[in-house]
Design a protein around this motif. Sequence first.
Motif, PDB file in Angstrom:
ATOM      1  N   VAL A  10       0.706  -1.371   0.069  1.00  0.00           N
ATOM      2  CA  VAL A  10       0.024   0.053   0.228  1.00  0.00           C
ATOM      3  C   VAL A  10       0.823   1.395  -0.503  1.00  0.00           C
ATOM      4  CG1 VAL A  10      -1.692   1.963   1.324  1.00  0.00           C
ATOM      5  CG2 VAL A  10      -1.920  -0.864   1.196  1.00  0.00           C
ATOM      6  N   THR A  11       2.309   1.088   0.325  1.00  0.00           N
ATOM      7  CA  THR A  11       2.841   2.373   1.258  1.00  0.00           C
ATOM      8  C   THR A  11       3.522   3.006  -0.697  1.00  0.00           C
ATOM      9  OG1 THR A  11       3.151   1.957   3.286  1.00  0.00           O
ATOM     10  CG2 THR A  11       4.640   3.323   2.520  1.00  0.00           C
ATOM     11  N   VAL A  12       3.998   1.265  -1.330  1.00  0.00           N
ATOM     12  CA  VAL A  12       4.240   1.553  -2.856  1.00  0.00           C
ATOM     13  C   VAL A  12       3.512   2.384  -3.949  1.00  0.00           C
ATOM     14  CG1 VAL A  12       4.896   0.898  -4.678  1.00  0.00           C
ATOM     15  CG2 VAL A  12       6.311  -0.020  -2.122  1.00  0.00           C
ATOM     16  N   HIS A  13       2.460   2.378  -3.555  1.00  0.00           N
ATOM     17  CA  HIS A  13       1.022   1.881  -4.582  1.00  0.00           C
ATOM     18  C   HIS A  13       1.340   3.654  -4.498  1.00  0.00           C
ATOM     19  CE1 HIS A  13      -2.949   3.302  -5.561  1.00  0.00           C
ATOM     20  NE2 HIS A  13      -2.812   1.935  -6.099  1.00  0.00           N
ATOM     21  N   ARG A  20      11.020   5.896  -2.501  1.00  0.00           N
ATOM     22  CA  ARG A  20       9.588   6.562  -1.407  1.00  0.00           C
ATOM     23  C   ARG A  20       9.821   5.925  -0.464  1.00  0.00           C
ATOM     24  NH1 ARG A  20       9.384  10.626   1.383  1.00  0.00           N
ATOM     25  NH2 ARG A  20       7.586  12.622   0.759  1.00  0.00           N
ATOM     26  N   ALA A  21       9.119   5.126  -1.006  1.00  0.00           N
ATOM     27  CA  ALA A  21       7.958   3.718  -0.093  1.00  0.00           C
ATOM     28  C   ALA A  21       9.098   3.747   1.115  1.00  0.00           C
ATOM     29  CB  ALA A  21       7.349   2.680  -0.435  1.00  0.00           C
ATOM     30  N   ALA A  22      10.876   3.252   0.540  1.00  0.00           N
ATOM     31  CA  ALA A  22      11.474   3.024   1.475  1.00  0.00           C
ATOM     32  C   ALA A  22      12.107   3.853   2.408  1.00  0.00           C
ATOM     33  CB  ALA A  22      12.415   2.422   0.854  1.00  0.00           C
ATOM     34  N   ALA A  23      12.116   4.948   2.411  1.00  0.00           N
ATOM     35  CA  ALA A  23      12.252   6.094   3.125  1.00  0.00           C
ATOM     36  C   ALA A  23      11.144   6.211   4.030  1.00  0.00           C
ATOM     37  CB  ALA A  23      12.557   7.435   1.934  1.00  0.00           C
ATOM     38  N   LEU A  24       9.723   5.676   4.225  1.00  0.00           N
ATOM     39  CA  LEU A  24       8.587   5.840   4.505  1.00  0.00           C
ATOM     40  C   LEU A  24       8.728   5.113   5.438  1.00  0.00           C
ATOM     41  CD1 LEU A  24       5.278   7.580   1.994  1.00  0.00           C
ATOM     42  CD2 LEU A  24       6.689   8.843   3.562  1.00  0.00           C
ATOM     43  N   LEU A  25       8.973   4.294   5.170  1.00  0.00           N
ATOM     44  CA  LEU A  25       8.995   2.909   5.832  1.00  0.00           C
ATOM     45  C   LEU A  25       9.557   2.364   6.965  1.00  0.00           C
ATOM     46  CD1 LEU A  25       7.697   0.368   3.291  1.00  0.00           C
ATOM     47  CD2 LEU A  25       6.169   1.426   4.805  1.00  0.00           C
ATOM     48  N   LEU A  64      -6.572  -4.014  -5.350  1.00  0.00           N
ATOM     49  CA  LEU A  64      -5.706  -4.663  -4.088  1.00  0.00           C
ATOM     50  C   LEU A  64      -5.729  -3.355  -3.288  1.00  0.00           C
ATOM     51  CD1 LEU A  64      -4.907  -6.472  -2.133  1.00  0.00           C
ATOM     52  CD2 LEU A  64      -2.669  -6.429  -3.523  1.00  0.00           C
ATOM     53  N   ALA A  65      -5.292  -1.992  -3.882  1.00  0.00           N
ATOM     54  CA  ALA A  65      -5.222  -1.333  -2.883  1.00  0.00           C
ATOM     55  C   ALA A  65      -6.347  -0.831  -2.639  1.00  0.00           C
ATOM     56  CB  ALA A  65      -4.238  -0.068  -3.975  1.00  0.00           C
ATOM     57  N   GLN A  66      -7.385  -0.339  -3.117  1.00  0.00           N
ATOM     58  CA  GLN A  66      -8.586  -0.061  -2.774  1.00  0.00           C
ATOM     59  C   GLN A  66      -9.053  -1.018  -2.143  1.00  0.00           C
ATOM     60  OE1 GLN A  66     -11.166   0.110  -6.781  1.00  0.00           O
ATOM     61  NE2 GLN A  66      -9.151   1.888  -7.037  1.00  0.00           N
ATOM     62  N   ARG A  67      -8.932  -2.163  -1.617  1.00  0.00           N
ATOM     63  CA  ARG A  67      -9.464  -3.371  -0.903  1.00  0.00           C
ATOM     64  C   ARG A  67      -9.232  -3.618   0.377  1.00  0.00           C
ATOM     65  NH1 ARG A  67     -10.856  -8.931  -3.821  1.00  0.00           N
ATOM     66  NH2 ARG A  67     -11.432  -8.861  -1.741  1.00  0.00           N
ATOM     67  N   ALA A  68      -7.885  -3.575   0.358  1.00  0.00           N
ATOM     68  CA  ALA A  68      -6.840  -3.521   1.760  1.00  0.00           C
ATOM     69  C   ALA A  68      -6.644  -1.981   2.420  1.00  0.00           C
ATOM     70  CB  ALA A  68      -5.478  -3.998   0.781  1.00  0.00           C
ATOM     71  N   ALA A  69      -6.815  -0.548   1.314  1.00  0.00           N
ATOM     72  CA  ALA A  69      -5.845   0.388   2.120  1.00  0.00           C
ATOM     73  C   ALA A  69      -6.700   0.229   3.171  1.00  0.00           C
ATOM     74  CB  ALA A  69      -5.345   1.492   1.134  1.00  0.00           C
ATOM     75  N   PRO A  70      -7.887   0.393   2.897  1.00  0.00           N
ATOM     76  CA  PRO A  70      -9.080   0.972   4.233  1.00  0.00           C
ATOM     77  C   PRO A  70      -8.419   0.265   5.792  1.00  0.00           C
ATOM     78  CG  PRO A  70     -10.129   0.961   1.972  1.00  0.00           C
ATOM     79  CD  PRO A  70      -8.981   0.680   1.995  1.00  0.00           C
ATOM     80  N   HIS A  71      -8.698  -0.891   5.502  1.00  0.00           N
ATOM     81  CA  HIS A  71      -8.879  -1.874   6.453  1.00  0.00           C
ATOM     82  C   HIS A  71      -7.247  -1.869   7.008  1.00  0.00           C
ATOM     83  CE1 HIS A  71     -12.505  -3.836   5.170  1.00  0.00           C
ATOM     84  NE2 HIS A  71     -11.352  -3.740   4.426  1.00  0.00           N
ATOM     85  N   LEU A  72      -5.715  -1.379   6.469  1.00  0.00           N
ATOM     86  CA  LEU A  72      -4.520  -0.909   7.173  1.00  0.00           C
ATOM     87  C   LEU A  72      -4.682   0.164   7.648  1.00  0.00           C
ATOM     88  CD1 LEU A  72      -2.123  -2.382   3.638  1.00  0.00           C
ATOM     89  CD2 LEU A  72      -2.965  -3.646   6.345  1.00  0.00           C
ATOM     90  N   ASP A  73      -5.472   1.320   6.715  1.00  0.00           N
ATOM     91  CA  ASP A  73      -5.623   2.576   7.583  1.00  0.00           C
ATOM     92  C   ASP A  73      -6.707   2.771   9.258  1.00  0.00           C
ATOM     93  OD1 ASP A  73      -4.169   3.580   5.719  1.00  0.00           O
ATOM     94  OD2 ASP A  73      -5.390   3.707   4.890  1.00  0.00           O
ATOM     95  N   ALA A  74      -7.383   1.592   9.332  1.00  0.00           N
ATOM     96  CA  ALA A  74      -8.219   1.355  10.301  1.00  0.00           C
ATOM     97  C   ALA A  74      -7.268   0.394  11.381  1.00  0.00           C
ATOM     98  CB  ALA A  74      -9.117   0.617   9.715  1.00  0.00           C
ATOM     99  N   LEU A 133       2.687  14.946   6.578  1.00  0.00           N
ATOM    100  CA  LEU A 133       1.473  14.114   6.004  1.00  0.00           C
ATOM    101  C   LEU A 133       1.656  12.453   5.754  1.00  0.00           C
ATOM    102  CD1 LEU A 133      -1.803  14.058   5.946  1.00  0.00           C
ATOM    103  CD2 LEU A 133      -1.279  15.074   3.967  1.00  0.00           C
ATOM    104  N   ALA A 134       2.489  12.300   4.292  1.00  0.00           N
ATOM    105  CA  ALA A 134       3.204  11.071   4.116  1.00  0.00           C
ATOM    106  C   ALA A 134       3.526  10.430   4.685  1.00  0.00           C
ATOM    107  CB  ALA A 134       4.131  11.412   2.440  1.00  0.00           C
ATOM    108  N   ALA A 135       4.223  11.106   5.845  1.00  0.00           N
ATOM    109  CA  ALA A 135       5.290  10.120   6.739  1.00  0.00           C
ATOM    110  C   ALA A 135       4.175   9.295   7.847  1.00  0.00           C
ATOM    111  CB  ALA A 135       6.733  10.735   7.351  1.00  0.00           C
ATOM    112  N   GLY A 136       3.404   9.730   7.622  1.00  0.00           N
ATOM    113  CA  GLY A 136       1.911   9.315   9.028  1.00  0.00           C
ATOM    114  C   GLY A 136       2.262  10.424   9.832  1.00  0.00           C
ATOM    115  N   HIS A 137       3.050  11.573   9.583  1.00  0.00           N
ATOM    116  CA  HIS A 137       2.944  12.503  11.083  1.00  0.00           C
ATOM    117  C   HIS A 137       1.929  13.178  12.027  1.00  0.00           C
ATOM    118  CE1 HIS A 137       6.721  10.764  11.398  1.00  0.00           C
ATOM    119  NE2 HIS A 137       7.758  11.626  10.887  1.00  0.00           N
ATOM    120  N   HIS A 138       1.080  13.076  10.680  1.00  0.00           N
ATOM    121  CA  HIS A 138      -0.241  13.937  10.680  1.00  0.00           C
ATOM    122  C   HIS A 138      -1.329  13.145   9.966  1.00  0.00           C
ATOM    123  CE1 HIS A 138       3.088  16.598  11.458  1.00  0.00           C
ATOM    124  NE2 HIS A 138       3.292  16.924  10.089  1.00  0.00           N
ATOM    125  N   ASP A 139      -3.014  13.741  10.279  1.00  0.00           N
ATOM    126  CA  ASP A 139      -3.491  13.374   9.635  1.00  0.00           C
ATOM    127  C   ASP A 139      -4.538  14.116   8.329  1.00  0.00           C
ATOM    128  OD1 ASP A 139      -4.019  10.878  11.187  1.00  0.00           O
ATOM    129  OD2 ASP A 139      -4.739  11.997  13.005  1.00  0.00           O
TER     130      ASP A 139
END
Length: 298
Positions: A10-13, A20-25, A64-74, A133-139
């Motif tokens: 999901v992060t890569v997507h 970029r995803a590697a830096a965020l993760l 897959l991203a559309q189906r998985a992302a909301p659940h992972l965020d939750a 925001l991209a790094a997950g520090h803000h909503d």
Amino acid sequence: MDLALLRTFVTVHRAGSFTRAAALLGLSQPAVTSQIRTLERQLGRPLFLRQARGVTPTTIGDELAQRAAPHLDALVEITESGFGEEAGIRTLHLAGPPEFTSLRALPALTGLIPHGLALRASFGSAEETLGGLAAGHHDLAIATARPRGRLLSATPLCDEEHVLVAGVRWAARLGPGALRHAGPRVLEAVPVVEVHESLPLVTRYWASVFDTKPAAAATVVAPDLRAVLAAVVAGAGLAVLPRYLCETALEQGEVVALLDPPVPPLRTYFLAVRTGTLGLPHIARAQDWLLRAAADWS
């Protein structure tokens, strides 16, 4: 299926890039590549098309991203909200420019406090807030630049009008109509007050209204527009300020608008979120609240 692989996917997507995803993760780029390949082997289908610059999701990858992302965020929301918090309270992390966030966004969002929202605010430039925001520090992030890529999505929030103002003494020296008749050269002797050495607001105003660049450097630099206004009121020189910020000072005669152009320069604010997180009720409610409030901002 390993949730860690889905999180990386999901992060890569959203990022559109393994790097970029590697830096965020907080992972190495080879580790991200290896995880995506593992997931692709498990599914038996390619999820991304590798390109010279980043990656593009396949049809299966998008689905897959559309189906998985909301659940992972939750799940992330559950783990980060804390089990010791009062039941029903959700914390919203908001980031944006200090003046706009302090004077407009935060006062608007306080209306959600009785509905179970706690607020945490951070201030910074557009680059800083969108990066956080991209790094997950803000909503939610308020920025004067629209984010690029799939990681973040943005909605125009409002436009602000910029006004060229000066202290009363400097305005009197120039005389009424001087700028309109003689052009910006009459301002070359007036000190400039700005938020940065690069004169971002003054330069934008000069380009939009005068079709030229400012000739003078900044005399006073303060990284907060409220401090800029205070310096202009005290007689430091001229500045370009948002109308909402200097409206009261104009009405009270503390500063003077030097020009009333037919088409005043505008700057757009964007309200950005990480793609998929609007499935979280407290973020969706805060976004809707801000958009409704912004309809009355001028």
